[in-house]
Design a protein around this motif. Sequence first.
Motif, mmCIF file in Angstrom:
data_model
loop_
_atom_site.group_PDB
_atom_site.id
_atom_site.type_symbol
_atom_site.label_atom_id
_atom_site.label_comp_id
_atom_site.label_asym_id
_atom_site.label_seq_id
_atom_site.Cartn_x
_atom_site.Cartn_y
_atom_site.Cartn_z
ATOM 1 N N ASP A 133 -5.714 -6.183 -5.848
ATOM 2 C CA ASP A 133 -5.579 -4.821 -5.326
ATOM 3 C C ASP A 133 -4.138 -4.386 -5.565
ATOM 4 O OD1 ASP A 133 -5.426 -2.471 -3.933
ATOM 5 O OD2 ASP A 133 -6.334 -3.229 -2.097
ATOM 6 N N LEU A 134 -3.934 -3.531 -6.567
ATOM 7 C CA LEU A 134 -2.590 -3.111 -6.962
ATOM 8 C C LEU A 134 -2.174 -1.809 -6.300
ATOM 9 C CD1 LEU A 134 -2.655 -3.993 -10.768
ATOM 10 C CD2 LEU A 134 -2.163 -5.446 -8.796
ATOM 11 N N ASN A 135 -3.047 -1.174 -5.531
ATOM 12 C CA ASN A 135 -2.730 0.070 -4.828
ATOM 13 C C ASN A 135 -2.074 1.082 -5.756
ATOM 14 O OD1 ASN A 135 -3.680 -0.106 -2.074
ATOM 15 N ND2 ASN A 135 -2.189 -1.742 -1.763
ATOM 16 N N SER A 136 -2.660 1.230 -6.928
ATOM 17 C CA SER A 136 -2.205 2.202 -7.924
ATOM 18 C C SER A 136 -3.429 2.688 -8.682
ATOM 19 C CB SER A 136 -1.194 1.584 -8.898
ATOM 20 O OG SER A 136 -0.076 1.064 -8.204
ATOM 21 N N VAL A 137 -3.424 3.953 -9.058
ATOM 22 C CA VAL A 137 -4.572 4.548 -9.735
ATOM 23 C C VAL A 137 -4.399 4.416 -11.239
ATOM 24 C CG1 VAL A 137 -4.917 6.141 -7.825
ATOM 25 C CG2 VAL A 137 -3.523 6.844 -9.780
ATOM 26 N N PRO A 138 -5.499 4.543 -12.006
ATOM 27 C CA PRO A 138 -5.389 4.478 -13.471
ATOM 28 C C PRO A 138 -4.462 5.546 -14.028
ATOM 29 C CG PRO A 138 -7.672 4.241 -12.766
ATOM 30 C CD PRO A 138 -6.890 4.611 -11.545
ATOM 31 N N GLY A 173 0.743 6.876 -7.990
ATOM 32 C CA GLY A 173 -0.187 7.973 -8.179
ATOM 33 C C GLY A 173 -1.225 8.120 -7.086
ATOM 34 N N GLN A 174 -1.055 7.452 -5.956
ATOM 35 C CA GLN A 174 -2.045 7.522 -4.883
ATOM 36 C C GLN A 174 -2.074 8.900 -4.224
ATOM 37 O OE1 GLN A 174 -0.080 3.791 -3.394
ATOM 38 N NE2 GLN A 174 -2.103 3.451 -2.511
ATOM 39 N N GLU A 175 -0.903 9.467 -3.955
ATOM 40 C CA GLU A 175 -0.813 10.765 -3.312
ATOM 41 C C GLU A 175 0.296 11.574 -3.977
ATOM 42 O OE1 GLU A 175 -0.639 10.724 0.959
ATOM 43 O OE2 GLU A 175 -1.691 8.810 1.085
ATOM 44 N N ASP A 176 0.222 12.887 -3.801
ATOM 45 C CA ASP A 176 1.198 13.800 -4.383
ATOM 46 C C ASP A 176 2.129 14.298 -3.275
ATOM 47 O OD1 ASP A 176 2.665 15.608 -5.769
ATOM 48 O OD2 ASP A 176 0.984 16.855 -6.419
ATOM 49 N N TYR A 204 0.808 -1.218 0.000
ATOM 50 C CA TYR A 204 0.000 0.000 0.000
ATOM 51 C C TYR A 204 0.843 1.271 0.000
ATOM 52 C CZ TYR A 204 -2.628 3.926 1.843
ATOM 53 O OH TYR A 204 -3.158 5.177 2.042
ATOM 54 N N ASN A 205 1.935 1.325 0.712
ATOM 55 C CA ASN A 205 2.700 2.546 0.982
ATOM 56 C C ASN A 205 2.837 3.411 -0.277
ATOM 57 O OD1 ASN A 205 4.496 4.519 1.793
ATOM 58 N ND2 ASN A 205 5.843 3.113 2.874
ATOM 59 N N PRO A 206 2.203 4.596 -0.311
ATOM 60 C CA PRO A 206 2.266 5.416 -1.527
ATOM 61 C C PRO A 206 3.668 5.929 -1.843
ATOM 62 C CG PRO A 206 0.480 6.130 -0.053
ATOM 63 C CD PRO A 206 1.343 5.203 0.725
#
Length: 621
Positions: A384-389, A414-417, A346-348
């Motif tokens: 669950d790849l914990n990555s956004v499109p 791409g989860q967080e900036d 998960y860790n962004p």
Amino acid sequence: MAPRGPDQEECEGLLQQWREEGWNQALSTASEGPLADKGLAESSLALLMDNSGEPDAASEDKWSSRQLSDLRAAENLEQPFPEVQGEEPLAEVEGPLWAAVPVQTGPQYADCAVLPMGAMAAEQWEEDPAMVAWSIAPEPMPQEETSMWPFEGLEQLQPPPMEIPYHEILWREWEDFSTQPDAQGLEAGDGPQFQFTLMSYNILAQDLMQQSSELYLHCHPDILNWNYRFANLMQEFQHWDPDILCLQEVQEDHYWEQLEPSLRMMGFTCFYKRRTGCKTDGCAVCYKPTRFRLLCASPVEYFRPGLELLNRDNVGLVLLLQPLVPEGLGQVSVAPLCVANTHVLYNPRRGDVKLAQMAILLAEVDKVARLSDGSHCPIILCGDLNSVPDSPLYNFIRDGELQYNGMPAWKVSGQEDFSHQLYQRKLQAPLWPSSLGITDCCQYVTSCHPKRSERRKYGRDFLLRFRFCNIACQRPVGLVLMEGVTDTKPDRPAGWAESIFEEEISELEPVFSRSIGSIQHCLHLTSVYTHFLPQHGRPEVTTMPLGLGMTVDYIFFSAESCENENRTDHRLDRDGTLKLLGRLSLLSEEILWAANGLPNPFYSSDHLCLLASFGMEVTAP
């Protein structure tokens, strides 16, 4: 003190009689329901208040403030209370203000997980978890006639809605891309097809939910209870009835004690892989043996001792299944199907770890799905790849290539900036060491070298070269000197350089070329979902952490790329031997907000399930 006249004595007599006989009876009547008879109160108060000219200080001394307030409140009533039949007694409230709130009980539906209603109705009005059956739509409840509110100047407490139409708010449509199949599960058209459905679902491990309880403060505790959630999940499985079920965040004790026995009764054969270390959850892949036959199962562990890049406990599971066609079709065959399921870190901030974990999974899929001619059988990769499109990790899986050198690690998923932070971890080439045994093409090293060359490496000519190696020209320490046996020293051939052997040995070592800052794979994968809802003009979401909707769950399947290299259209892929026939639509963030987010009484996980239908070509031998 004012003189006591006959009228005053008569008033006091009536008051004493009312206090001794009527007060207790009036209170008991009020405790049973609304006041039905206030004639005594009205007549007594009228007599007492008739003599308005006399000072009332003495009278008020003989009355308690509560009695006076009750009598004055009764005097202001213009109409008697309507008598309500069968109403529960109301508790006595301190003070002169009263509010009658009728309590209604919502219906219960058969084959539905029932939630206790009493505790929730008493604690919080607006979070009533009314549970509706998956396959049965509730009948509209007749509205009770509301009586006129008789209290002037007092706000009436309206009863809250006891049933939220979750089945209407969270309705998901099935998007069909093909014609209806026949009774045998095969479809005519360009050719017969073997059809099956696959579901991918992060079901939210109970241990993880309790460790991160701050993420679920919006949920009532009753809907977070595992027994309630388990019944809801099993109901969802039975409703959609997939042929292959890929689960993430499956708690180990719940799997062996409840999930696996229940799924076995539904006709599934299950495989489970717990996360490494001290973690209590893992991944599971279940299939119906009436539709598939297992060829091999490969659990995948991403943890590698001594490698800081791969020190996390995430896992995956890869199965190779052989579809079973009906016997009445004669001699036909279907290619094997490779199914991979995983839950990536998960860790962004650690996109480098995510890429390395995905490379290991793709290498295992490449090994399991590779056919004798070097091609691959149909592949489905989900989880669950914990990555956004459109993130670099997503594009790498879809496009098959990624230039990563110098990329900030947080940008991979791409989860967080985190661009505002001064220090940012950046990816350096090579991303993982050669000791991992995986090439930059996401293949195992042993798959890249033919076995014939490996046999030659240890042939006779290779071993004879050791006659003149440096170590062979040195006398071993402690060697017993024997005349004619160990007293001779081999002569180095003329013109033989010491570095020749080392150069030849290095050529025979199983080293592989490393690209500069890029990784590739050749599996030709594309996503089942487009990640956008055109009818709503909103992006699709599969989860809502902290109320923010995003897509992190995927189903990728193998499809041959079009000749046109334009990748702006995500659906610009023609199906190969695996054809997408349909999918279960996703929801937008606004819709999930209307249902108080995830989990809710209808969906018992913080993720939505993904469901797709596929067809495989049936060919004659």
